[in-house]
Scaffold this active site. Sequence first.
Site, PDB file in Angstrom:
ATOM      1  N   HIS A 292       0.003  -6.380  52.729  1.00 48.26           N
ATOM      2  CA  HIS A 292       1.040  -5.517  52.166  1.00 48.26           C
ATOM      3  C   HIS A 292       0.757  -5.204  50.700  1.00 48.26           C
ATOM      4  CE1 HIS A 292       3.937  -7.206  55.401  1.00 48.26           C
ATOM      5  NE2 HIS A 292       3.344  -6.119  55.818  1.00 48.26           N
ATOM      6  N   ALA A 314      16.978 -24.776  45.637  1.00 44.99           N
ATOM      7  CA  ALA A 314      18.247 -24.056  45.633  1.00 44.99           C
ATOM      8  C   ALA A 314      19.114 -24.396  46.837  1.00 44.99           C
ATOM      9  CB  ALA A 314      17.993 -22.552  45.594  1.00 44.99           C
ATOM     10  N   ALA A 316      17.866 -24.164  50.283  1.00 42.10           N
ATOM     11  CA  ALA A 316      17.339 -23.673  51.562  1.00 42.10           C
ATOM     12  C   ALA A 316      16.561 -24.782  52.245  1.00 42.10           C
ATOM     13  CB  ALA A 316      16.439 -22.463  51.326  1.00 42.10           C
ATOM     14  N   VAL A 318      13.362 -25.731  53.785  1.00 43.36           N
ATOM     15  CA  VAL A 318      11.997 -25.229  53.720  1.00 43.36           C
ATOM     16  C   VAL A 318      11.051 -26.261  54.332  1.00 43.36           C
ATOM     17  CG1 VAL A 318      10.158 -24.376  52.219  1.00 43.36           C
ATOM     18  CG2 VAL A 318      12.553 -23.950  51.614  1.00 43.36           C
ATOM     19  N   PRO A 319      10.290 -25.907  55.350  1.00 43.13           N
ATOM     20  CA  PRO A 319       9.362 -26.868  55.955  1.00 43.13           C
ATOM     21  C   PRO A 319       8.182 -27.141  55.032  1.00 43.13           C
ATOM     22  CG  PRO A 319       9.047 -24.706  56.926  1.00 43.13           C
ATOM     23  CD  PRO A 319      10.227 -24.588  56.005  1.00 43.13           C
ATOM     24  N   SER A 321       5.096 -26.761  56.028  1.00 46.54           N
ATOM     25  CA  SER A 321       4.032 -25.813  56.385  1.00 46.54           C
ATOM     26  C   SER A 321       4.591 -24.812  57.387  1.00 46.54           C
ATOM     27  CB  SER A 321       2.827 -26.538  57.005  1.00 46.54           C
ATOM     28  OG  SER A 321       3.194 -27.116  58.247  1.00 46.54           O
TER      29      SER A 321
END
EC number: 2.3.3.8
Length: 627
Positions: A292, A314, A316, A318-319, A321
């Site tokens: 992109h 914040a 969220a 988040v994994p 990976s």
Amino acid sequence: MREIQLPSYSDTWCSVERNMATGQLFSKNTQALFYNYKQLPIQRMLDFDFLCGRDTPSVAGIINPGAEGFQKLFFGQEEIAIPVHSSIEAACSAHPTADVFINFASFRSSAASSMAALKQPTIRVVAIIAEGVPEADSKQLIAYSRANNKVVIGPATVGGIQAGAFKIGDTAGTIDNIIQCKLYRPGSVGFVSKSGGMSNELYNTIARVTDGIYEGIAIGGDVFPGSTLSDHVLRFNNIPQVKMMVVLGELGGRDEYSLVEALKQGRVHKPVVAWVSGTCARLFKSEVQFGHAGAKSGGELESAQGKNQALREAGAIVPTSYEAFESVIKETFYKLVEEGKVSPVKEVKPPPIPEDLNSAIKSGKVRAPTHIISTISDDRGDEPCYGGVPMSTIVEKGYGVGDVISLLWFKRSLPRYCTQFIEICIMLCADHGPCVSGAHNTIVTARAGKDLVSSLVSGLLTIGPRFGGAIDDAARYFKDAYDRGLSPYEFVESMKKKGIRVPGIGHRIKRGDNKDKRVELLQEYARTHFPSVKYMEYAVQVETYTLSKANNLVLNVDGAIGSLFLDLLASSGMFTKQEIDEIIEIGYLNGLFVLARSIGLIGHTFDQKRLKQPLYRHPWEDVLYTK
């Protein structure tokens, strides 16, 4: 086939207002205008409509600048006609309930057409599919849409989908993929991504480990998207049916930080599972531009690692990976189930989508009868073939018009003396001056200001038993008389008793002492090149007898060609008796005169046009007025 029926303006507008209040962009009543006709994405939208059980097609109208009418498409088993409009304004006026504008224009014109759509009071959402829209144009579109409380999805987007209700263009791919991802009915997950391709992957992932998508949006991968990740997460937060959100970002730009701020400010009250792709960028020694335009890291703040860490801090989920993304989504969803925040979704069996005939034939699932049979030419390969001979061979071997006629008319390559005879016939019959009836008709028509085809046809329609159309009859009668062993006397007198003029005999100008030069040239060629001229010699014997009765009963060009073509067919050894009879019966030989005389009639048309001749009026002194 039927025209699509639209829901009432007032009912749909009220539902739109209500949906906007809750943050929802689409519903099962949403209709769109499709700019720049593309058959496949529109048909996919209509197939999705049918799959979801919609009563009304989601495409209300198509906009093709400069064109109007209808496009035929399928809504399930039924063929429908969708209106085509020449302008955005006309389409919006005709379909006031259509509030989504799907723009498939190129990057060169998509900004102008998108702005024109945004300025229409009925349009709320504009999806811009094109990549490479100039950034300055994108900024103008963003500013206008935000100032007027409208939504832009894209540029460089595949679109968006509300499961079981509405989808934009090619979103979610094929029907098989949509069914596998359970997008034909709503789930509980709101999904937003920058990537359209990765959206398809995540739709599948989410369907495997949750009850599926409620709404999914691909905002596009350009540097300045019309709407941001946080815009859609905040919308999802206000939609009661959405119980959790999944976000897929990417390195480059700072869009994800608006979501970080929203999370920190406590504006999002539902679980957000997020991952920012592009962590592999650190493995490269220099800065890397990914697919992109916006996927280009500009430092630690724009790196995938930096964004993932900020999102995690914040609040969220988040994994560690991308590989762990699926399991984290699953854990989050089932935690909501245990807490009673997600009710089980009732599974429904979607209706089967009728398969298009072409694809069914290709896959061998159906047999369909053909409607036309062709044995003379084939244009399906790399090059057209005439009678099985490729076009390149025709050119390379120096084939002439006679050779092409032999392939297309007689379905075989005739010897050179035969094809040359055909060409001589065409040359000798191309024209016979402006006074013959066919040329006269063409000239009068051309002088009336008519076009080439009209002028040509007016002359061709004169061809018949009395003008140029006696070749087949001459061949038929000469052949029958010769084959039955009739003498010229018996033949002519039997025709006289039946009240039939002998075709091919007689001329308005030529006489026994001033024979048609064209006939002499044809006879001379045939005697030199044909293996046998028995039919021609019989026709000459008939002429000798008829000249004893009247000096104008000469063998004319129709009789010469008719008798000589019998000799060509019989003596070449390439036709059976049955084939010869069929050729004469069908009218092949008259076809030669029609083809040849077309050359002259076209010439007369051009001649009159070039001379700028006025409308023809026949002189009254050349008319006998009588009672």
